[in-house]
Each structure stands twice: as C-alpha cells, then as structure tokens.
Design a protein around this motif. Structure first.
Motif, mmCIF file in Angstrom:
data_model
loop_
_atom_site.group_PDB
_atom_site.id
_atom_site.type_symbol
_atom_site.label_atom_id
_atom_site.label_comp_id
_atom_site.label_asym_id
_atom_site.label_seq_id
_atom_site.Cartn_x
_atom_site.Cartn_y
_atom_site.Cartn_z
ATOM 1 N N UNK A 135 -13.704 14.354 56.243
ATOM 2 C CA UNK A 135 -13.415 14.012 54.935
ATOM 3 C C UNK A 135 -13.492 15.111 54.030
ATOM 4 N N UNK A 136 -14.364 15.991 54.416
ATOM 5 C CA UNK A 136 -14.425 17.536 53.555
ATOM 6 C C UNK A 136 -13.355 18.234 53.743
ATOM 7 N N UNK A 137 -12.657 18.359 54.946
ATOM 8 C CA UNK A 137 -11.382 19.010 55.159
ATOM 9 C C UNK A 137 -10.188 18.380 54.602
ATOM 10 N N UNK A 138 -10.099 17.075 54.332
ATOM 11 C CA UNK A 138 -9.093 16.454 53.559
ATOM 12 C C UNK A 138 -9.348 16.822 52.160
ATOM 13 N N UNK A 139 -10.452 16.810 51.745
ATOM 14 C CA UNK A 139 -10.723 17.110 50.072
ATOM 15 C C UNK A 139 -10.284 18.669 50.077
ATOM 16 N N UNK A 140 -10.647 19.444 50.806
ATOM 17 C CA UNK A 140 -10.414 20.677 50.721
ATOM 18 C C UNK A 140 -8.577 21.131 50.701
ATOM 19 N N UNK A 141 -7.956 20.381 51.317
ATOM 20 C CA UNK A 141 -6.537 20.463 51.655
ATOM 21 C C UNK A 141 -5.846 19.721 50.558
ATOM 22 N N UNK A 142 -6.575 18.749 49.974
ATOM 23 C CA UNK A 142 -5.893 18.102 48.742
ATOM 24 C C UNK A 142 -6.094 19.109 47.512
ATOM 25 N N UNK A 143 -7.029 19.800 47.510
ATOM 26 C CA UNK A 143 -7.749 20.704 46.486
ATOM 27 C C UNK A 143 -6.396 21.694 46.381
ATOM 28 N N UNK A 144 -6.160 22.305 47.474
ATOM 29 C CA UNK A 144 -5.227 23.423 47.934
ATOM 30 C C UNK A 144 -3.795 22.924 47.355
ATOM 31 N N UNK A 145 -3.441 21.619 47.992
ATOM 32 C CA UNK A 145 -2.143 21.120 47.719
ATOM 33 C C UNK A 145 -2.017 20.922 46.125
ATOM 34 N N UNK B 82 -23.406 18.177 38.787
ATOM 35 C CA UNK B 82 -22.173 18.853 38.775
ATOM 36 C C UNK B 82 -21.277 18.499 37.651
ATOM 37 N N UNK B 83 -21.389 17.086 37.391
ATOM 38 C CA UNK B 83 -20.423 16.675 36.235
ATOM 39 C C UNK B 83 -20.677 17.276 34.912
ATOM 40 N N UNK B 84 -21.814 17.997 34.897
ATOM 41 C CA UNK B 84 -22.365 18.796 33.540
ATOM 42 C C UNK B 84 -21.397 19.839 33.149
ATOM 43 N N UNK B 85 -21.038 20.674 34.532
ATOM 44 C CA UNK B 85 -20.598 21.791 34.784
ATOM 45 C C UNK B 85 -19.054 22.066 35.374
ATOM 46 N N UNK B 86 -18.600 20.779 35.687
ATOM 47 C CA UNK B 86 -17.294 20.692 36.621
ATOM 48 C C UNK B 86 -16.457 19.938 35.676
ATOM 49 N N UNK B 87 -15.047 20.187 35.737
ATOM 50 C CA UNK B 87 -14.058 19.156 35.324
ATOM 51 C C UNK B 87 -13.917 17.874 36.121
ATOM 52 N N UNK B 88 -13.920 18.240 37.530
ATOM 53 C CA UNK B 88 -13.860 16.877 38.515
ATOM 54 C C UNK B 88 -15.003 17.173 39.327
ATOM 55 N N UNK B 89 -15.411 16.040 39.779
ATOM 56 C CA UNK B 89 -16.485 15.962 41.038
ATOM 57 C C UNK B 89 -15.905 14.805 41.869
ATOM 58 N N UNK B 90 -15.825 15.228 43.187
ATOM 59 C CA UNK B 90 -15.664 14.499 44.308
ATOM 60 C C UNK B 90 -16.632 14.116 45.357
ATOM 61 N N UNK B 91 -16.939 12.733 45.584
ATOM 62 C CA UNK B 91 -18.373 12.559 46.281
ATOM 63 C C UNK B 91 -17.732 11.851 47.523
ATOM 64 N N UNK B 92 -18.068 12.362 48.581
ATOM 65 C CA UNK B 92 -17.724 11.964 49.988
ATOM 66 C C UNK B 92 -18.896 11.545 50.880
ATOM 67 N N UNK B 93 -18.872 10.383 51.300
ATOM 68 C CA UNK B 93 -19.786 10.000 52.173
ATOM 69 C C UNK B 93 -19.388 8.944 53.313
ATOM 70 N N UNK B 94 -20.318 8.676 53.971
ATOM 71 C CA UNK B 94 -19.965 7.370 55.039
ATOM 72 C C UNK B 94 -21.105 6.393 55.293
#
Length: 162
Positions: free
Chosen positions: A39-49, A73-85
């Motif tokens: 999941x984390x690798x996919x999110x990082x790849x999506x950010x790069x894309x 994090x939402x207080x300091x970032x424009x976008x937050x992505x939460x990953x879990x299972x």
C-alpha cells in the motif's frame, strides 16, 4: 473485490504542475507488513505519478491510530492519505476498528477541510488484502488509488476557491 466502475483519474501536465506544489503526508499503519509495504509503495508511486516530490511518511501502530495522526498532519499538509489493513477475526474487534478508523478519518477530513485519502483495507482474509495491495500479482493497487483520489479532490477544492 471490485475495481469495476472506478473512475479513471489521471494527471495531465496542468494537473501535475498544480499537484506538484502540494504538501502531502501519508500515515500508514504497521500491522500486516507485506500488505502495508505494498500500500505504501503504491501511494508513493501515485505521488510521483502526480508530480508530488517527497511526501512525508508517518508510521503508526495500527489502523485505530490513523485518525489521530491524520488530524495532526491535516493541520500542516494540503493532503493526507491514510493506509491500513484490518483483517476479520473471530471477535467483534474487526467491526470496532473498521468503524473507528472510517468515522475518525471522515471527521478529520470534514473538520479540517482537507482531503484524506482512504486507503484502509477491510478484509476477511490476508489473501484479499494481498490482492488489493498493489503487490506483484495483485489485482488492485489501493494505495495508489487513495493518493490519486485525495490529490484529485484537493485540485477540485482549490478550483472552488477561485
């Protein structure tokens, strides 16, 4: 599992230039390492894309802890992505954790006005999680989908502020 009907969200040159300036944080749980790594690798790849460089990655113990980290994090970032299972077991714990994560992350997004990408897999089996984690042989890449949806929403919201 269903990827059927998913929107085809992509980033052209204009969207990439707008997304590239966004501050992005990814908060990821630590349980089920193989699935979480995918999941984390996919999110990082999506950010790069999307042209986003150097998203901040924060790890928390489990999916239950995602909302509190996302709120900070939402207080300091424009976008937050939460990953879990969360994988179903033989007790009601599954329902409690899934509901807490879902409601908590929704609350963070609504209260902060910031998109929170929802990349929390709720599975009956580990095999279902692996199939959705964006690993070699997986049929879906939910980490990539979560960040792409959050960035697309952020661009839409920014256009509304014009």
């Amino acid at each position: 599992m269903s990827g059927h009907g998913a929107p085809g969200i992509g980033f052209g040159t204009e969207e990439k230039s707008r997304a590239a300036g966004m501050k992005v944080a990814i908060v990821a749980a630590s349980w089920h390492t193989q699935i979480m790594d995918g999941l984390l690798a996919g999110a990082l790849r999506g950010a790069a894309d999307a042209g986003v460089e150097n998203p901040v990655v924060v790890r928390v113990p489990g999916s239950f802890e995602l909302p509190v980290a996302a709120a900070r994090l939402a207080a300091k970032f424009d976008v937050v992505v939460a990953l879990g299972v969360v994988i179903r077991g033989g007790t009601p714990h599954f329902e409690y954790v899934c509901q807490a994560a879902t409601m908590g992350l929704t609350d963070v997004s609504v209260r902060s006005g910031k998109p929170v990408g929802f990349g929390v897999l709720t599975c009956d089996t580990e095999e279902q999680g692996i199939a959705r984690a964006g690993l070699p042989g997986s049929v879906e890449d939910k980490g990539h989908e979560a960040i792409t949806a959050a960035l697309s929403t952020a661009l839409t919201l920014a256009a509304l502020d014009v």
